[in-house]
Design a protein around this motif. Structure first.
Motif, PDB file in Angstrom:
ATOM      1  N   LYS A   1       0.827  -1.204   0.000  1.00 31.21           N
ATOM      2  CA  LYS A   1       0.000   0.000   0.000  1.00 31.21           C
ATOM      3  C   LYS A   1       0.862   1.255   0.000  1.00 31.21           C
ATOM      4  CE  LYS A   1      -4.070  -2.016   2.201  1.00 31.21           C
ATOM      5  NZ  LYS A   1      -4.955  -1.990   3.385  1.00 31.21           N
ATOM      6  N   LYS A   2       1.943   1.236   0.790  1.00 33.08           N
ATOM      7  CA  LYS A   2       2.832   2.395   0.847  1.00 33.08           C
ATOM      8  C   LYS A   2       3.485   2.635  -0.502  1.00 33.08           C
ATOM      9  CE  LYS A   2       3.933   2.399   5.789  1.00 33.08           C
ATOM     10  NZ  LYS A   2       5.005   2.276   6.800  1.00 33.08           N
ATOM     11  N   ARG A   3       3.917   1.545  -1.144  1.00 32.55           N
ATOM     12  CA  ARG A   3       4.537   1.697  -2.449  1.00 32.55           C
ATOM     13  C   ARG A   3       3.561   2.268  -3.453  1.00 32.55           C
ATOM     14  NH1 ARG A   3       7.768  -4.108  -2.749  1.00 32.55           N
ATOM     15  NH2 ARG A   3       9.541  -3.498  -1.441  1.00 32.55           N
ATOM     16  N   LYS A   4       2.306   1.838  -3.356  1.00 30.48           N
ATOM     17  CA  LYS A   4       1.280   2.322  -4.284  1.00 30.48           C
ATOM     18  C   LYS A   4       1.095   3.828  -4.137  1.00 30.48           C
ATOM     19  CE  LYS A   4      -3.485   1.555  -5.743  1.00 30.48           C
ATOM     20  NZ  LYS A   4      -4.721   0.790  -5.528  1.00 30.48           N
ATOM     21  N   LEU A   5       1.059   4.309  -2.893  1.00 33.61           N
ATOM     22  CA  LEU A   5       0.898   5.738  -2.663  1.00 33.61           C
ATOM     23  C   LEU A   5       2.131   6.509  -3.109  1.00 33.61           C
ATOM     24  CD1 LEU A   5      -0.838   5.803   0.836  1.00 33.61           C
ATOM     25  CD2 LEU A   5      -1.866   6.158  -1.403  1.00 33.61           C
ATOM     26  N   GLN A   6       3.319   5.941  -2.856  1.00 34.85           N
ATOM     27  CA  GLN A   6       4.550   6.606  -3.243  1.00 34.85           C
ATOM     28  C   GLN A   6       4.663   6.727  -4.756  1.00 34.85           C
ATOM     29  OE1 GLN A   6       7.437   4.143  -1.310  1.00 34.85           O
ATOM     30  NE2 GLN A   6       7.210   5.123   0.675  1.00 34.85           N
ATOM     31  N   ASP A   7       4.102   5.746  -5.451  1.00 31.81           N
ATOM     32  CA  ASP A   7       4.138   5.773  -6.914  1.00 31.81           C
ATOM     33  C   ASP A   7       3.110   6.731  -7.493  1.00 31.81           C
ATOM     34  OD1 ASP A   7       6.129   3.918  -6.884  1.00 31.81           O
ATOM     35  OD2 ASP A   7       4.821   2.197  -7.213  1.00 31.81           O
ATOM     36  N   GLY A   8       2.255   7.275  -6.621  1.00 35.30           N
ATOM     37  CA  GLY A   8       1.245   8.216  -7.075  1.00 35.30           C
ATOM     38  C   GLY A   8       0.119   7.568  -7.857  1.00 35.30           C
ATOM     39  N   VAL A   9      -0.094   6.280  -7.640  1.00 32.42           N
ATOM     40  CA  VAL A   9      -1.142   5.569  -8.365  1.00 32.42           C
ATOM     41  C   VAL A   9      -2.481   5.826  -7.698  1.00 32.42           C
ATOM     42  CG1 VAL A   9      -2.004   3.316  -9.084  1.00 32.42           C
ATOM     43  CG2 VAL A   9       0.444   3.776  -9.105  1.00 32.42           C
TER      44      VAL A   9
ATOM     45  N   ARG B   1      -9.534   8.636 -11.859  1.00 36.84           N
ATOM     46  CA  ARG B   1      -8.870   9.501 -12.840  1.00 36.84           C
ATOM     47  C   ARG B   1      -9.908  10.376 -13.545  1.00 36.84           C
ATOM     48  NH1 ARG B   1      -9.700   7.928 -17.995  1.00 36.84           N
ATOM     49  NH2 ARG B   1     -10.565   5.853 -18.375  1.00 36.84           N
ATOM     50  N   ARG B   2      -9.415  11.347 -14.312  1.00 35.39           N
ATOM     51  CA  ARG B   2     -10.303  12.192 -15.107  1.00 35.39           C
ATOM     52  C   ARG B   2     -10.117  11.833 -16.582  1.00 35.39           C
ATOM     53  NH1 ARG B   2     -12.730  16.066 -12.229  1.00 35.39           N
ATOM     54  NH2 ARG B   2     -11.818  16.665 -10.231  1.00 35.39           N
ATOM     55  N   ASN B   3     -11.212  11.733 -17.309  1.00 34.18           N
ATOM     56  CA  ASN B   3     -11.116  11.410 -18.726  1.00 34.18           C
ATOM     57  C   ASN B   3     -10.802  12.658 -19.532  1.00 34.18           C
ATOM     58  OD1 ASN B   3     -13.501  12.870 -18.927  1.00 34.18           O
ATOM     59  ND2 ASN B   3     -14.809  11.068 -19.129  1.00 34.18           N
ATOM     60  N   GLU B   4     -10.831  12.527 -20.856  1.00 34.83           N
ATOM     61  CA  GLU B   4     -10.448  13.647 -21.712  1.00 34.83           C
ATOM     62  C   GLU B   4     -11.401  14.835 -21.599  1.00 34.83           C
ATOM     63  OE1 GLU B   4     -13.010  10.712 -23.877  1.00 34.83           O
ATOM     64  OE2 GLU B   4     -11.208  10.650 -22.630  1.00 34.83           O
TER      65      GLU B   4
ATOM     66  N   SER C   1      -7.619  19.920  -2.853  1.00 36.94           N
ATOM     67  CA  SER C   1      -8.262  19.516  -4.100  1.00 36.94           C
ATOM     68  C   SER C   1      -8.570  18.021  -4.084  1.00 36.94           C
ATOM     69  CB  SER C   1      -7.337  19.820  -5.274  1.00 36.94           C
ATOM     70  OG  SER C   1      -6.170  19.000  -5.195  1.00 36.94           O
ATOM     71  N   LEU C   2      -9.405  17.583  -5.024  1.00 33.88           N
ATOM     72  CA  LEU C   2      -9.710  16.162  -5.145  1.00 33.88           C
ATOM     73  C   LEU C   2      -8.447  15.369  -5.427  1.00 33.88           C
ATOM     74  CD1 LEU C   2     -11.769  13.849  -5.308  1.00 33.88           C
ATOM     75  CD2 LEU C   2     -12.086  14.407  -7.728  1.00 33.88           C
ATOM     76  N   GLU C   3      -7.572  15.940  -6.252  1.00 30.47           N
ATOM     77  CA  GLU C   3      -6.320  15.266  -6.580  1.00 30.47           C
ATOM     78  C   GLU C   3      -5.470  15.044  -5.331  1.00 30.47           C
ATOM     79  OE1 GLU C   3      -8.098  16.759 -10.132  1.00 30.47           O
ATOM     80  OE2 GLU C   3      -7.611  17.811  -8.270  1.00 30.47           O
ATOM     81  N   MET C   4      -5.457  16.017  -4.428  1.00 36.25           N
ATOM     82  CA  MET C   4      -4.694  15.872  -3.185  1.00 36.25           C
ATOM     83  C   MET C   4      -5.248  14.730  -2.343  1.00 36.25           C
ATOM     84  SD  MET C   4      -4.775  16.459   0.332  1.00 36.25           S
ATOM     85  CE  MET C   4      -5.899  17.816   0.692  1.00 36.25           C
ATOM     86  N   TRP C   5      -6.579  14.654  -2.263  1.00 40.51           N
ATOM     87  CA  TRP C   5      -7.208  13.593  -1.467  1.00 40.51           C
ATOM     88  C   TRP C   5      -6.933  12.233  -2.080  1.00 40.51           C
ATOM     89  CZ3 TRP C   5      -9.898  14.192   3.106  1.00 40.51           C
ATOM     90  CH2 TRP C   5     -10.080  15.516   3.528  1.00 40.51           C
TER      91      TRP C   5
ATOM     92  N   PRO D   1     -16.071   7.888  -4.688  1.00 39.69           N
ATOM     93  CA  PRO D   1     -14.955   8.616  -5.317  1.00 39.69           C
ATOM     94  C   PRO D   1     -14.899  10.102  -5.008  1.00 39.69           C
ATOM     95  CG  PRO D   1     -16.652   8.094  -6.925  1.00 39.69           C
ATOM     96  CD  PRO D   1     -16.990   7.333  -5.680  1.00 39.69           C
ATOM     97  N   TYR D   2     -15.965  10.657  -4.426  1.00 39.18           N
ATOM     98  CA  TYR D   2     -15.942  12.069  -4.043  1.00 39.18           C
ATOM     99  C   TYR D   2     -15.645  12.237  -2.555  1.00 39.18           C
ATOM    100  CZ  TYR D   2     -17.534  13.632  -8.609  1.00 39.18           C
ATOM    101  OH  TYR D   2     -17.620  13.927  -9.959  1.00 39.18           O
ATOM    102  N   GLY D   3     -15.260  11.166  -1.899  1.00 39.23           N
ATOM    103  CA  GLY D   3     -14.775  11.290  -0.533  1.00 39.23           C
ATOM    104  C   GLY D   3     -15.801  11.225   0.576  1.00 39.23           C
ATOM    105  N   TRP D   4     -15.404  11.799   1.722  1.00 46.85           N
ATOM    106  CA  TRP D   4     -16.187  11.663   2.945  1.00 46.85           C
ATOM    107  C   TRP D   4     -17.591  12.206   2.796  1.00 46.85           C
ATOM    108  CZ3 TRP D   4     -18.949  14.519   6.422  1.00 46.85           C
ATOM    109  CH2 TRP D   4     -19.270  13.887   7.644  1.00 46.85           C
ATOM    110  N   PHE D   5     -17.760  13.350   2.169  1.00 46.51           N
ATOM    111  CA  PHE D   5     -19.087  13.952   2.076  1.00 46.51           C
ATOM    112  C   PHE D   5     -20.047  13.050   1.300  1.00 46.51           C
ATOM    113  CE2 PHE D   5     -22.273  16.754   0.080  1.00 46.51           C
ATOM    114  CZ  PHE D   5     -22.848  17.257   1.229  1.00 46.51           C
ATOM    115  N   GLN D   6     -19.534  12.431   0.237  1.00 45.08           N
ATOM    116  CA  GLN D   6     -20.369  11.517  -0.527  1.00 45.08           C
ATOM    117  C   GLN D   6     -20.737  10.297   0.318  1.00 45.08           C
ATOM    118  OE1 GLN D   6     -18.579   9.602  -3.976  1.00 45.08           O
ATOM    119  NE2 GLN D   6     -20.534   9.683  -5.060  1.00 45.08           N
TER     120      GLN D   6
END
Length: 220
Positions: free
Chosen positions: A53-61, A65-68, A119-123, A134-139
């Motif tokens: 899990k730590k490696r996954k977060l470190q890799d920024g995975v 995601r957002r589409n085009e 931002s959502l990206e930060m979360w 996918p929209y976090g705690w409020f959702q």
């Protein structure tokens, strides 16, 4: 979204009651986890999973995601217009395009007219977002309040408690600032950013909570 004071207090009571039941369940789960860790040892399966899990977060995975078109997507599922699952009476009188579904952050629609939070990206990059919400705690909270129950409830209630509970970081941060300012507990000029943060976590400071927390504050 905005909430009336009565509704906010009702939501808070629901969360507090559920928080107590989750604590009881959590204790039994914690014991099971401790037994499993002991049997696995320092190099067991549990340890390996944490490293992964730590490696996954470190890799920024991030699984989100957002589409085009700039729309939020998870596993090819489009999450545009998720607000439509909310009860109609929650949305009454709101400008949907501006107050609910805007892709632009508008601090003027916030209760305290200030900007707060990341931002959502930060979360996503922090690993706090899970596929079901996918929209976090409020959702998660909106769905929980409407009766949904999932395995993620314990974690989400715990996050809420760490922010707004009796020992919560932001609740006590606000109480301390109010006490040291000499103002009334509901004076919104005292730390509107923290008040807005708490609002995002479905909490508003009450006189009862303020009086209880103020006793622990040391004056400078």
């Amino acid at each position: 979204m905005t909430c009336e004071k009565g509704s906010m207090n009702k939501y808070r009571v629901n969360m507090m009651n559920f928080s107590e039941s989750v604590k009881m369940e959590g204790k039994s789960k914690q014991k099971e986890t401790e037994k499993r860790r002991c049997s696995e040892g320092p190099g067991g399966a549990g340890s390996r999973e944490v490293v992964k899990k730590k490696r996954k977060l470190q890799d920024g995975v991030s699984p989100v995601r957002r589409n085009e078109k700039g729309e939020l997507v998870f596993k090819e599922q489009n999450y545009k217009d998720v607000w439509k699952e909310l009860p109609e009476d929650w949305l009454g009188g709101l400008d949907i395009a501006k107050q609910v579904a805007s892709s632009t952050y508008r601090k003027d629609v916030n209760t305290y007219k200030v900007k707060c939070g990341g931002s959502l990206e930060m979360w996503e990059s922090s690993g706090w977002i899970v596929p079901q919400d996918p929209y976090g705690w409020f959702q998660w909270y909106c769905r929980f309040h409407q009766g949904r129950r999932t395995d993620d409830d314990e974690r989400q209630v715990g996050r809420w408690a760490k922010c707004t509970g009796p020992k919560g970081r932001w609740r006590n941060n606000l109480i301390t600032k109010i006490v040291r300012s000499g103002c009334a507990f509901h004076n919104c000029t005292v730390s509107p950013v923290v008040r807005q943060t708490l609002q995002h976590w479905a909490y508003r400071l009450t006189k009862q909570d303020y009086d209880m927390g103020a006793k622990r504050v040391k004056l400078k």
